[in-house]
Design an enzyme around this catalytic site. Structure first.
Site, PDB file in Angstrom:
ATOM      1  N   GLN A 255      31.638   1.551 -39.513  1.00 54.03           N
ATOM      2  CA  GLN A 255      30.316   1.588 -38.880  1.00 54.03           C
ATOM      3  C   GLN A 255      29.373   0.516 -39.418  1.00 54.03           C
ATOM      4  O   GLN A 255      28.300   0.301 -38.860  1.00 54.03           O
ATOM      5  CB  GLN A 255      29.683   2.964 -39.081  1.00 54.03           C
ATOM      6  CG  GLN A 255      29.294   3.263 -40.519  1.00 54.03           C
ATOM      7  CD  GLN A 255      28.859   4.699 -40.720  1.00 54.03           C
ATOM      8  OE1 GLN A 255      29.699   5.607 -40.699  1.00 54.03           O
ATOM      9  NE2 GLN A 255      27.563   4.912 -40.907  1.00 54.03           N
TER      10      GLN A 255
ATOM     11  N   CYS B  58      27.676   7.339 -38.068  1.00 54.61           N
ATOM     12  CA  CYS B  58      28.864   8.078 -38.518  1.00 54.61           C
ATOM     13  C   CYS B  58      29.248   9.194 -37.557  1.00 54.61           C
ATOM     14  O   CYS B  58      30.421   9.410 -37.277  1.00 54.61           O
ATOM     15  CB  CYS B  58      28.633   8.629 -39.923  1.00 54.61           C
ATOM     16  SG  CYS B  58      27.218   9.735 -40.069  1.00 54.61           S
TER      17      CYS B  58
ATOM     18  N   HIS C  51      26.189  13.036 -43.370  1.00 56.57           N
ATOM     19  CA  HIS C  51      27.261  12.125 -42.957  1.00 56.57           C
ATOM     20  C   HIS C  51      28.350  12.917 -42.255  1.00 56.57           C
ATOM     21  O   HIS C  51      28.688  14.030 -42.660  1.00 56.57           O
ATOM     22  CB  HIS C  51      27.830  11.436 -44.191  1.00 56.57           C
ATOM     23  CG  HIS C  51      28.810  10.347 -43.893  1.00 56.57           C
ATOM     24  ND1 HIS C  51      28.534   9.265 -43.091  1.00 56.57           N
ATOM     25  CD2 HIS C  51      30.101  10.168 -44.310  1.00 56.57           C
ATOM     26  CE1 HIS C  51      29.587   8.475 -43.030  1.00 56.57           C
ATOM     27  NE2 HIS C  51      30.552   8.997 -43.749  1.00 56.57           N
TER      28      HIS C  51
ATOM     29  N   ASN D 290      37.185   8.453 -43.154  1.00 58.24           N
ATOM     30  CA  ASN D 290      35.794   8.019 -43.150  1.00 58.24           C
ATOM     31  C   ASN D 290      35.622   6.871 -42.143  1.00 58.24           C
ATOM     32  O   ASN D 290      36.593   6.451 -41.495  1.00 58.24           O
ATOM     33  CB  ASN D 290      35.386   7.583 -44.567  1.00 58.24           C
ATOM     34  CG  ASN D 290      33.901   7.726 -44.811  1.00 58.24           C
ATOM     35  OD1 ASN D 290      33.099   7.782 -43.877  1.00 58.24           O
ATOM     36  ND2 ASN D 290      33.504   7.777 -46.062  1.00 58.24           N
TER      37      ASN D 290
END
Length: 444
Positions: free
Chosen positions: A64, A70, A365, A386
């Site tokens: 990102q 996110c 997040h 992630n």
């Protein structure tokens, strides 16, 4: 009666410090190396090995970059995981985050302006007005907000609307857009105060949105109404999809019934009894679109439904407070990663509910659960995809201890078919409306 710190107290504080064994060693170590470095426990890294009894192959991680998308990356990642398997896509295939970013900014702007009108007769000192003006819009969001965008606008491959400087570095556009929205708020409130007609007010708002659309087109590029898409699969076979709309592309190639996916939260605070539905006032993006709705469950059930979805080969979107007890470089999230309490000889312990109620923690997040390690049927650690690129963790993947999930995970998204029947019935319940500043309204 309030009292200032006295000289006698200062002397007592120093005397107590002098009595702490090894305090000079600790002082030298911490001043030189920092709190986390000195309080780190290497045994956490040993315990958080990266072998999982359930492990979904999801390909390469996305990045990102310098943006707060996110929630968007995590949601689109869960969708590309199923597309990758179904269409034999290569590991580097991604859905366009820039495309959904464009529409999210436009829809959030409209949502903000409508909230300005709804509160126009309140003084600027009112808490709701203050809350609105603090951040007219931002990059963050929640699952239901992404669903609202997709249901209205569909999705496109990243190659059709690739990243731009501004989508990957959103600070500049956020500053300009929030400046404009605050200025627009002044104008709309003045129109209401002057008793202008609804038609005049909506005409002014349309002009504002037209200017915002232009700003976004310059920043992110123009979103396609239809497109062609070419790709080669993992067997190097060539495919071409011609003249398809983003809505058609989602329906045909992702194929999810988004109404089946629901938000589960774990918020063990006194004001949110478990097994009930909740929503948050003034939280959303697409006016008239999908409402943000949460089913609050105890942590045992929260884990159970996540595991059930993973067992069926489907990754799980989740929201957490990633800055707590985590090591970005190593890709570890574990409550035993650091021992600041032992270092300072201070009790830092708070319950999950206390952290929520007193502003110590909230969802910050969103990431994706792609695996879990079960020992005797119980989870010990989780595999996490992630969206910070492959230079962190292990090629972008993190490992999260089950204790960390217990303390700092707040939300997952699962297919409702994995919920017990009695909980599926609760989904039909009219949700309790929480205040705009409630921690469950935090944007990932």
């Amino acid at each position: 009666m309030s009292k200032a710190i006295s000289q006698e107290q200062l002397q007592n504080f120093q005397a107590d410090l002098d009595k702490h064994e090894g305090h000079e060693v600790n002082e030298r170590a911490v001043t030189k190396n920092g709190i986390l470095s000195v309080s780190a426990d290497y045994r956490s890294e040993v315990a958080m090995d990266r072998v999982f009894s359930i492990d979904i192959d999801t390909g390469k991680v996305a990045d990102q970059k310098r943006s707060g998308r996110c929630w968007m990356f995590a949601a689109l990642n869960t969708m590309r995981h199923s597309m990758r398997e179904k269409l034999h896509m290569k590991d580097d295939f991604e859905l366009s985050q820039n495309y959904t970013f464009f529409w999210d900014k436009l829809e959030k702007s409209n949502y903000f302006l409508e909230n300005v009108l709804q509160t126009a007769e309140l003084p600027t000192s009112d808490r709701k007005v203050t809350w609105l003006m603090q951040t007219p819009q931002q990059d963050g969001g929640q699952w239901d907000m992404l669903v609202a965008l997709i249901q209205k606008y569909g999705v496109v491959p990243q190659t059709v609307m690739p990243e731009t400087f501004n989508s990957s570095n959103s600070m500049e556009i956020n500053k300009q857009l929030n400046l404009k929205l605050r200025k627009d708020a002044v104008e709309l409130r003045e129109l209401v105060a002057a008793n202008k007609s609804d038609a005049d007010i909506q005409k002014a708002k349309e002009k504002m949105l037209n200017e915002i659309y232009r700003m976004l087109a310059y920043t992110f590029g123009e979103p396609p109404a239809n497109f062609d898409f070419e790709y080669r699969d993992t067997e190097n076979n060539y495919h071409r999809i011609e003249n398809i709309t983003p809505q058609e592309f989602f329906k045909k190639y992702v194929g999810w019934n988004l109404d089946d996916y629901v938000s589960i939260i774990n918020a063990p605070t006194a004001d949110k009894p478990f097994n009930h539905m909740y929503t948050v006032e003034m939280l959303g993006n697409v006016l008239g679109g999908r409402q943000v709705r949460h089913l609050n469950l105890d942590m045992q059930t929260f884990r159970k439904v996540a595991i059930e979805q993973l067992k069926h080969g489907e990754s799980v979107w989740f929201g957490s407070d990633v800055g707590q007890e985590s090591d970005r470089k190593k890709g570890i999230m574990d409550t035993n990663l650091y021992h600041q309490d032992e270092l300072f000889d201070v009790d830092f312990s708070m319950s999950k509910a206390e952290r929520l109620d007193y502003g110590e923690s909230m969802m910050t997040h969103a990431m994706v659960l792609t695996g879990v390690d079960l020992v005797d049927g119980q989870p010990t650690k989780w595999k996490v995809e992630n969206s910070w690129g492959d230079k962190v963790g292990e090629k972008g993947f993190f490992v999260m201890s089950d204790d960390w999930m217990e303390e700092f995970c707040y939300q997952i998204v699962v297919n409702k078919k994995y919920l017990p029947k009695d909980l599926q019935e609760i989904l039909k319940e009219e949700p309790t409306v929480l205040a705009p500043w409630d921690p469950m309204g935090a944007l990932a």
